[in-house]
Design a protein around this motif. Structure first.
Motif, mmCIF file in Angstrom:
data_model
loop_
_atom_site.group_PDB
_atom_site.id
_atom_site.type_symbol
_atom_site.label_atom_id
_atom_site.label_comp_id
_atom_site.label_asym_id
_atom_site.label_seq_id
_atom_site.Cartn_x
_atom_site.Cartn_y
_atom_site.Cartn_z
ATOM 1 N N HIS A 109 0.829 -1.203 0.000
ATOM 2 C CA HIS A 109 0.000 0.000 0.000
ATOM 3 C C HIS A 109 0.870 1.263 0.000
ATOM 4 O O HIS A 109 0.597 2.219 -0.720
ATOM 5 C CB HIS A 109 -0.935 -0.012 1.213
ATOM 6 N N LEU A 110 1.925 1.250 0.783
ATOM 7 C CA LEU A 110 2.822 2.405 0.829
ATOM 8 C C LEU A 110 3.484 2.657 -0.521
ATOM 9 O O LEU A 110 3.605 3.807 -0.964
ATOM 10 C CB LEU A 110 3.896 2.186 1.896
ATOM 11 N N LEU A 111 3.893 1.603 -1.200
ATOM 12 C CA LEU A 111 4.528 1.782 -2.503
ATOM 13 C C LEU A 111 3.523 2.235 -3.560
ATOM 14 O O LEU A 111 3.872 2.962 -4.485
ATOM 15 C CB LEU A 111 5.205 0.479 -2.941
ATOM 16 N N GLU A 112 2.268 1.837 -3.404
ATOM 17 C CA GLU A 112 1.236 2.322 -4.320
ATOM 18 C C GLU A 112 0.999 3.821 -4.134
ATOM 19 O O GLU A 112 0.724 4.541 -5.082
ATOM 20 C CB GLU A 112 -0.072 1.556 -4.100
ATOM 21 N N VAL A 113 1.090 4.281 -2.879
ATOM 22 C CA VAL A 113 0.987 5.726 -2.628
ATOM 23 C C VAL A 113 2.171 6.447 -3.268
ATOM 24 O O VAL A 113 2.037 7.559 -3.783
ATOM 25 C CB VAL A 113 0.913 6.012 -1.109
ATOM 26 N N GLY A 114 3.368 5.830 -3.234
ATOM 27 C CA GLY A 114 4.467 6.318 -4.047
ATOM 28 C C GLY A 114 5.593 7.070 -3.375
ATOM 29 O O GLY A 114 6.457 7.597 -4.071
ATOM 30 N N ASP A 115 5.619 7.134 -2.031
ATOM 31 C CA ASP A 115 6.706 7.867 -1.373
ATOM 32 C C ASP A 115 7.823 6.894 -1.013
ATOM 33 O O ASP A 115 7.920 6.392 0.099
ATOM 34 C CB ASP A 115 6.185 8.576 -0.120
ATOM 35 N N LEU A 116 8.707 6.637 -1.980
ATOM 36 C CA LEU A 116 9.784 5.670 -1.794
ATOM 37 C C LEU A 116 10.767 6.129 -0.723
ATOM 38 O O LEU A 116 11.288 5.320 0.047
ATOM 39 C CB LEU A 116 10.508 5.446 -3.128
ATOM 40 N N THR A 117 11.022 7.434 -0.637
ATOM 41 C CA THR A 117 11.990 7.963 0.330
ATOM 42 C C THR A 117 11.549 7.694 1.764
ATOM 43 O O THR A 117 12.336 7.222 2.597
ATOM 44 C CB THR A 117 12.193 9.470 0.120
ATOM 45 N N ALA A 118 10.288 7.971 2.069
ATOM 46 C CA ALA A 118 9.776 7.766 3.429
ATOM 47 C C ALA A 118 9.779 6.286 3.800
ATOM 48 O O ALA A 118 10.109 5.911 4.929
ATOM 49 C CB ALA A 118 8.366 8.343 3.564
ATOM 50 N N VAL A 119 9.436 5.430 2.841
ATOM 51 C CA VAL A 119 9.415 3.994 3.099
ATOM 52 C C VAL A 119 10.831 3.486 3.374
ATOM 53 O O VAL A 119 11.073 2.750 4.331
ATOM 54 C CB VAL A 119 8.800 3.238 1.908
ATOM 55 N N SER A 120 11.787 3.896 2.545
ATOM 56 C CA SER A 120 13.181 3.453 2.717
ATOM 57 C C SER A 120 13.735 3.916 4.055
ATOM 58 O O SER A 120 14.430 3.166 4.752
ATOM 59 C CB SER A 120 14.038 3.994 1.568
ATOM 60 N N ARG A 121 13.425 5.146 4.407
ATOM 61 C CA ARG A 121 13.913 5.691 5.679
ATOM 62 C C ARG A 121 13.359 4.884 6.852
ATOM 63 O O ARG A 121 14.086 4.533 7.785
ATOM 64 C CB ARG A 121 13.506 7.159 5.803
ATOM 65 N N ARG A 122 12.061 4.565 6.805
ATOM 66 C CA ARG A 122 11.458 3.810 7.903
ATOM 67 C C ARG A 122 12.059 2.405 8.002
ATOM 68 O O ARG A 122 12.319 1.903 9.093
ATOM 69 C CB ARG A 122 9.939 3.737 7.721
ATOM 70 N N LEU A 123 12.296 1.752 6.860
ATOM 71 C CA LEU A 123 12.886 0.415 6.883
ATOM 72 C C LEU A 123 14.270 0.438 7.528
ATOM 73 O O LEU A 123 14.624 -0.458 8.301
ATOM 74 C CB LEU A 123 12.983 -0.148 5.470
ATOM 75 N N LEU A 124 15.052 1.472 7.219
ATOM 76 C CA LEU A 124 16.397 1.571 7.771
ATOM 77 C C LEU A 124 16.357 1.790 9.281
ATOM 78 O O LEU A 124 17.139 1.209 10.038
ATOM 79 C CB LEU A 124 17.154 2.707 7.083
ATOM 80 N N VAL A 125 15.418 2.618 9.730
ATOM 81 C CA VAL A 125 15.236 2.820 11.178
ATOM 82 C C VAL A 125 14.866 1.502 11.853
ATOM 83 O O VAL A 125 15.404 1.143 12.912
ATOM 84 C CB VAL A 125 14.142 3.883 11.439
ATOM 85 N N MET A 126 13.954 0.752 11.234
ATOM 86 C CA MET A 126 13.482 -0.508 11.814
ATOM 87 C C MET A 126 14.622 -1.519 11.982
ATOM 88 O O MET A 126 14.651 -2.291 12.940
ATOM 89 C CB MET A 126 12.382 -1.096 10.931
#
Length: 418
Positions: free
Chosen positions: A257-274
């Motif tokens: 769902h996040l990738l469908e919304v399209g903000d790759l930067t925010a998703v990548s940042r959150r994955l790195l934090v996790m």
């Protein structure tokens, strides 16, 4: 197809079901000022219309993004003439101070009943002055597939407000498919139904709905959210909590769902934090793996970026987990902020200058000069300030690679006590 009274509302049983206090209040003629919070299409506007229809009060809809002070003054004037009105204010989180100043006194005295609607979290985005005057804050949820199916059937059969005057050949299975594709959004479901009907062929005076038309129009209808709204941050939160809970399927769902919304930067940042917050010392290699994945995703761009990110999410879900490292740091920060600080021991202070000895900066023992088996070097000496020298911040988790590191930590503590 909006419901005319609260008895016609589909779904939202927890908010306006016959057993709720709000339902009983409205049925008895009392409407409190309230905030309705939820995603688009869950029925915020419909509920406001239904409430007004149930109590038979004047209903004035405004949108906070375009309404001005003059609009509010007209609402106030209407309330003076009729005695009481319901003001439905959509996008209420955009309500400015000038509008508030003109309206709030009348909400307080009860001449204007304010029903505000917002897709954003009211505790984050709605002005406290408005929140304090709304006795009810209700979160509306996506409709179930069964509720959406009921709405679609009603629209197909209703001759006055729906498509009932047309002869429509549509199966229960097709109606269910439309209901499922709408993803709990009543507005999308009705819009989709209308589009499907007018895109279908007629035969002998009847509209024949074909599966191919449904398949073509249902594509991506479940995607909702912008890159700055509450729903987007809820998706990020759900992704992290699913990974933390080791649920691969849920994590991939929220990632999709996040990738469908399209903000790759925010998703990548959150994955790195996790990788460091939730996996941490239990599997230190994950941090490097996730960094490589987000760097690859950045270079590839969407849609190919989903491939390395999917690997990262699955690996994190199935990895042993620990939050001990950053929790230990937070404990140290809390200790400092509470005033538990002290002088750095003299033997730890900088001694790389002439005169250091005269200041007492001496006595440091070099651990590398004192081997400790296969560990390297270690020496028993004090590192923390005197009055907190026995404080411990780190509590190892008995998981993955940290199990080995935790054992070393505990052994060193034992040797210190000796």
């Amino acid at each position: 197809m909006r419901p005319k009274t609260i008895d016609e509302i589909a779904g939202q049983e927890d908010v306006i079901g016959p057993h709720t206090a709000l339902y009983k209040m409205i049925k008895n003629g009392h409407v409190p000022s309230m905030l309705l919070y939820g995603e688009p299409g869950v029925g915020k506007t419909s509920l406001a219309h239904a409430i007004a229809g149930t109590v038979n009060l004047p209903f004035i809809p405004l949108n906070a993004t375009v309404a001005g002070k003059k609009d509010i003054e007209e609402v106030v004037a209407e309330s003076r003439m009729t005695g009481k009105v319901i003001l439905f204010l959509d996008e209420i989180h955009r309500f400015n101070k000038l509008q508030q100043d003109a309206l709030l006194p009348h909400v307080e005295n009860g001449s204007i009943i304010l029903i505000g609607a917002t897709t954003e979290n009211p505790f984050h985005d709605v002005n406290p002055a408005i929140r304090s005057r709304c006795g009810e804050i209700k979160q509306l949820k996506r409709l179930s597939q069964q509720d959406v199916h009921k709405l679609l059937k009603r629209a197909i059969e209703d001759e006055q407000r729906g498509l009932g005057k047309q002869k429509i050949m549509i199966t229960e299975e097709q109606t269910n498919k439309i209901a499922g594709g709408a993803n709990g959004d009543a507005r999308k479901a009705l819009t989709l139904l209308e589009s499907i009907v007018y895109a279908s062929d007629e035969e002998d005076g009847a509209t024949i709905v074909d599966d191919s038309v449904i398949d073509n129009l249902v594509d991506r209808i479940g995607v909702y959210g912008d890159k700055k709204g509450s729903h987007f941050y809820n998706l990020l939160s759900a992704l992290q909590k699913s990974v933390r809970g080791s649920d691969v399927d849920a994590a991939l769902y929220y990632m999709a769902h996040l990738l469908e919304v399209g903000d790759l930067t925010a998703v990548s940042r959150r994955l790195l934090v996790m990788a460091y917050e939730d996996i941490g010392l239990a599997n230190p290699a994950v941090g490097g793996h996730v960094l490589q994945a987000v760097q690859a995703a950045d270079r590839l761009g969407l849609p190919e970026a989903r491939i390395p990110l999917a690997s990262a999410v699955v690996e994190m879900c199935l990895s042993p987990k620990s939050n001990s490292a950053y929790k230990a740091l937070d404990n140290a920060i809390s200790t400092i902020r509470s005033g538990k600080t002290g002088d750095i021991p003299s033997h730890l202070r900088d001694a790389h200058y002439a005169g250091a000895k005269s200041l007492g900066h001496e006595g440091y023992l070099y651990p590398h000069d004192q081997p400790l088996g296969t560990f390297g070097g270690w020496v028993d000496q004090q590192y923390l300030p005197d009055h907190i020298k026995h404080t411990t911040f780190y509590k190892p988790v008995n998981a993955g690679e940290e199990k080995r590191m935790g054992a070393i930590y505990e052994k060193l503590k034992t040797m210190k006590k000796k």
